[in-house]
Design an enzyme around this catalytic site. Structure first.
Site, PDB file in Angstrom:
ATOM      1  CE  LYS A 177      -3.897   2.050   2.585  1.00 56.18           C
ATOM      2  NZ  LYS A 177      -4.714   1.950   3.814  1.00 56.18           N
ATOM      3  CB  SER A 235      -7.946   4.103   2.621  1.00 56.93           C
ATOM      4  OG  SER A 235      -7.087   3.423   3.529  1.00 56.93           O
ATOM      5  CB  SER A 284      -8.151   1.243   5.476  1.00 56.20           C
ATOM      6  OG  SER A 284      -8.870   2.440   5.405  1.00 56.20           O
TER       7      SER A 284
HETATM    8  N1  GLN Z   1     -12.815   4.374   5.940  1.00 54.63           N
HETATM    9  C1  GLN Z   1     -12.306   4.862   7.197  1.00 54.63           C
HETATM   10  C2  GLN Z   1     -12.034   6.330   7.091  1.00 54.63           C
HETATM   11  O1  GLN Z   1     -12.308   6.877   6.094  1.00 54.63           O
HETATM   12  C3  GLN Z   1     -11.108   4.088   7.599  1.00 54.63           C
HETATM   13  C4  GLN Z   1      -9.838   4.555   7.018  1.00 54.63           C
HETATM   14  C5  GLN Z   1      -8.675   3.693   7.359  1.00 54.63           C
HETATM   15  O2  GLN Z   1      -8.818   2.660   8.009  1.00 54.63           O
HETATM   16  N2  GLN Z   1      -7.506   4.148   6.969  1.00 54.63           N
HETATM   17  O3  GLN Z   1     -11.552   6.948   7.985  1.00 54.63           O
END
Ligand code: GLN
Length: 515
Positions: free
Chosen positions: A87, A162, A186
């Protein structure tokens, strides 16, 4: 499709060891796959950067060591030669790191994250860096400054976020292994909507050194794979104490692959599994709920004792997260100002004071979602509001931890759907931040409490994957692998193989469009 790319990491590693496949062949097969399905207008677009030359060089090195035999070959890590995708929030020497943001376009980290050092030491060829929502903020990867990633199950749908790039790469057989980061879901939510496995380890179980910080008290690096066993193997590799991360746990990594093997017998006799009353029902797709209910039946048939637990404060988890996370975001992202970090943008006119240069830089460098969170966090932390917002959210965080403690007094692991919905169409939630935030309603409590969680494929709803999440007490990550591997085995018996094999084959032509 080349058969090599269909192998799990564990199976590929076995073939590398017995000499029936070389690492060079494995890396080349995945690079060919990436060339075939990742580019073009309707390509998966999981990758932001490819690292082909270096990956092939590492593969050649592993092959040479194996060919020579002797103690050096014996000492190779069991996953040596198995390719991996990273990532693009995790810093890597010699490859760009963008965090999905224009702010860091072209930036080359002068150092490696600790997890990358471990991957290099174990000689896993790194295929490249994967797409993500800007600075890991989002649930669809649509907030990337570098374009959307598509879900290999349906190219018009989101791959989650994400870490949509890592999940899509693994789901599309572009890589057998990937790394993600999970601040609120994410790793797990993209895993759920792409039919892959993803693990958020116990907070402190994997070093965060070199993961660009989103919300430091919530962030955790973890594995993204197609099988539970592969996640265990990768988790064992990246886990462990790191003096460079002050929150790192000073104890050895548990025997996770052994726990996965135990689970793969399909026997859960004596294991108490708690169904979280608050993480199902209203707000969850009927198809998601149906697959979840069937999974409970299977777990029961495997000998597990299913109990219902209640976590009444989970109702406030999303609210608490959207105060704590932006507060930490506003602080962590303050260093991106064009002076300390990031590409500088000068104001179009007027005096060139440092405040105005930083202002122009931050206005141009950050996307809307990142700005929204910085503004929210700055407001929540401002004098006069601090107690009302940040302080209250921290109290809710404690209540959620207590809910988990009470639940784990009744159950060894907890279970819920990972995501309340299946993959939704690209663009459908982009203008509605609250609808987007709701995707993480089931994953966020684990981050707030610092406990580990896994998502495993739980079947299909309207031909789209549904994820089942298991949660365990802090430091008990091994329990996730046992329960996850058991469910995986029981479902594979039903489907006649891994669920991912039911994914529609991506046409191998990015030019003509994949459909
Ligand atoms: N979707 C969540 C957010 O937007 C989690 C993001 C993440 O885990 N990096 O904050």
């Amino acid at each position: 499709m080349n058969e090599i790319i269909k192998l799990s990491a564990a199976d590929l590693a076995a073939k590398l060891r017995d000499g029936s496949v070389t690492s060079t062949q494995a890396v080349q097969a995945h690079l060919d796959r990436i060339a075939a399905v990742d580019g073009g207008d309707r390509g998966v677009h999981a990758f932001l950067h490819l690292n082909a030359e270096e990956a092939l060089a590492v593969a050649a090195e592993v092959d040479a060591i194996r060919a020579a035999g002797g103690p050096e070959a014996e000492a190779l890590h069991p996953l040596a030669g198995v390719p991996i995708a990273i990532k693009d929030l995790i810093v890597t020497k010699g490859q760009p790191t963008t965090a999905g943001s224009k702010f860091l376009e072209g930036w080359m980290s002068p150092y490696d994250a600790t997890v990358i050092e471990k991957i290099r030491a174990a000689k896993l060829p790194m295929l490249g860096k994967t797409n993500l929502d800007e600075f890991a903020m989002g649930s669809s990867t649509e907030h990337s400054a570098y374009g959307d990633t598509r879900n290999p199950w349906d190219l018009d749908r989101i791959p989650g976020g994400s870490g949509g790039g890592s999940a899509a790469a693994v789901a599309a057989f572009e890589a057998p292994l990937a790394l993600g980061t999970d601040t609120g879901g994410s790793i797990r939510q993209p895993g759920a909507v792409t039919g892959t496995v993803g693990v958020k380890p116990t907070y402190g179980g994997v070093s965060r050194y070199g993961a660009i910080a989103m919300a430091s008290s919530l962030d955790q690096i973890g594995p993204v794979t197609r099988t539970v066993r592969d996640s265990a193997l990768l988790h064992e590799l990246i886990g462990g104490h790191d003096p460079k991360d002050s929150t790192s746990i000073d104890q050895p990594v548990a025997e996770l692959a052994a726990a996965a093997e135990q689970g793969a017998t399909g026997d859960l006799t004596g294991v108490r599994i708690g169904v979280i009353r608050e993480l199902q029902g209203e707000g969850y797709d009927a198809g998601v709920q149906a697959r979840f209910d069937e999974s409970l039946q299977l777990l029961r048939s495997a000998g597990a004792e299913i109990v219902e637990v209640s976590c009444p404060n989970f109702e406030y988890a999303l609210n608490a997260y959207y105060l704590i996370m932006p507060s930490e975001v506003s602080s962590n992202l303050a260093k991106f100002d064009g002076v300390r970090y990031g590409n500088r943008v000068l104001p179009a006119e007027g005096p060139m004071t440092i405040e105005r240069v930083m202002g122009a830089t931050r206005a141009a460098g950050f996307g809307d979602e990142v700005k929204r969170r910085i503004i929210l966090g700055t407001y929540a932390l401002s004098a006069g509001y601090y107690d009302a917002y940040y302080g209250s959210a921290q109290k809710v965080r404690t209540l959620i931890q207590r809910d988990f403690e009470a639940a784990f007094a009744q159950a060894d692991v907890l279970v819920s759907p990972t995501s309340p919905v299946v993959a939704f169409p690209l663009g459908s939630k982009l203008d509605d931040p609250l609808a987007m935030y709701l995707n993480d309603v089931a994953t966020i409590p684990a981050n707030l409490a610092g406990i580990p969680g896994i998502t495993v494929p739980g079947g299909l709803s309207e031909n789209l994957p549904v994820g089942i999440q298991f949660l365990a007490p802090a430091h008990e990550d091994a329990r996730l692998y046992r329960a996850g591997a058991a469910l995986e085995k029981l479902l594979e018996d039903q489907w006649g193989g891994p669920l991912i094999n039911q994914a529609p084959e991506l046409a191998e032509s990015s030019k003509e469009g994949v459909a």
